[in-house]
Design an enzyme around this catalytic site. Structure first.
Site, PDB file in Angstrom:
ATOM      1  CB  CYS B 109      -0.996   0.008   1.155  1.00 21.98           C
ATOM      2  SG  CYS B 109      -0.310  -0.367   2.770  1.00 21.98           S
ATOM      3  CB  CYS B 111       3.632   1.298   5.198  1.00 22.72           C
ATOM      4  SG  CYS B 111       2.097   0.393   5.480  1.00 22.72           S
TER       5      CYS B 111
END
Lengths: 94, 198
Positions: B109, B111
């Site tokens: 994603c 992070c």
């Protein structure tokens, strides 16, 4: 089974494009989605893991066609309906 | 772009307003609180904190050792922490040397050490970067205009919700006389992620 977000090593994507002097948000609505999500997690309407999950289970074609904050907004509205805060009809907008 | 593109932007903008209004009516969000949270977020929206950490590590060998050993306990020495987001995250600082180079990604994603670097750039969150940097890191670095010497080992660190990474770049030559503030000014966001040299 991996989901569409698990793109590490996947082939076929285009070269990486940088945007010089990129602003934190590209439109006002993105900032509002960011702030709304933070408030809803802060209030315990849902948690961060549920939020990520709601992004990661998007249908692949929709995931790949959406911008970063479009994915966020999709997750916010999905969770508001699933948590029973609003009905699907209420979060719709014509 | 096309009129359709503008139409879509207007549509999502109106849709977001609609949902925000519903949440306000339900008492779940307070518009003033949203503004306060945004202002606080944007105030920290630069890699300046990460650059300060690097400048201290270049200047203070003891701090460098503590930072590489346990970044979370070293950061408070600079008045910083990884708790700026919704939850405290582990930070591992990975050091570039004359034989090893490090690059940071989140393949799943987005992070990112947001507490030290501010919001991440769009390229970091793109499927193109996330998919390809783990398969062909040198090729991706080349797209950033960064040709990594062939004799350098390269390690790609994949972040997760709980664990974040930041690169400690190599200190440029000829900077012996600079103080921490001047050193920090040399450090770029791309350098802290390993897609550029400093």
């Amino acid at each position: 089974m991996s989901r569409i977000n698990d793109v590490g090593g996947m082939q076929g994507f285009a070269p990486v494009e940088q945007e010089l002097d990129e602003p934190p948000f590209h439109a006002d609505w993105e900032a509002h989605v960011f702030a709304m999500n933070r408030a809803l997690i802060g209030q315990g309407v849902y948690n961060l893991d549920e939020f990520r999950d709601a992004i990661e289970r998007m249908p692949p074609e929709e995931y790949l066609a959406s911008s970063y904050y479009e994915k966020w907004f999709h997750a916010v509205t999905t969770l508001l309906v699933e948590k029973g805060v609003f009905t699907a009809a209420e979060v719709q907008h014509d | 772009m096309s009129g359709d593109h503008h139409g879509e932007a207007a549509a999502i903008s109106a849709h977001v307003r609609h949902v925000e209004t519903l949440l306000e009516q339900r008492g779940l969000v307070d518009p003033q609180e949203l503004d306060r949270a945004l202002t606080a977020f944007l105030a920290g929206s630069s890699p300046a904190s990460g650059a300060r950490v690097v400048a201290r590590a270049w200047s203070d060998e003891g701090f460098r050792t503590r930072l590489l050993g346990d970044a979370n306990t070293a950061l408070p020495e600079l008045g910083l922490s990884m708790g700026g987001g919704l939850q405290e995250q582990r930070l591992k600082v990975v050091e570039n040397t004359d034989s090893a180079h490090n690059v940071v990604v989140c393949t799943l994603c987005s992070c990112y050490p947001i507490a030290l670097l501010g919001p991440s750039p769009t390229w970091y969150k793109s499927e193109a970067y996330r998919s390809r940097v783990v398969r062909d890191p040198r090729g991706v670095l080349r797209e950033f205009g960064f040709e990594l010497a062939p004799d350098l080992d390269i390690t790609v660190w994949d972040a997760s919700a709980e664990s974040r990474y930041m690169v400690l770049p190599r200190r440029p030559g000829g900077t012996e006389g600079l103080d921490e503030k001047q050193l920090a000014a040399l450090v770029t966001r791309n350098g802290l992620l390993g897609v550029a040299a400093v």
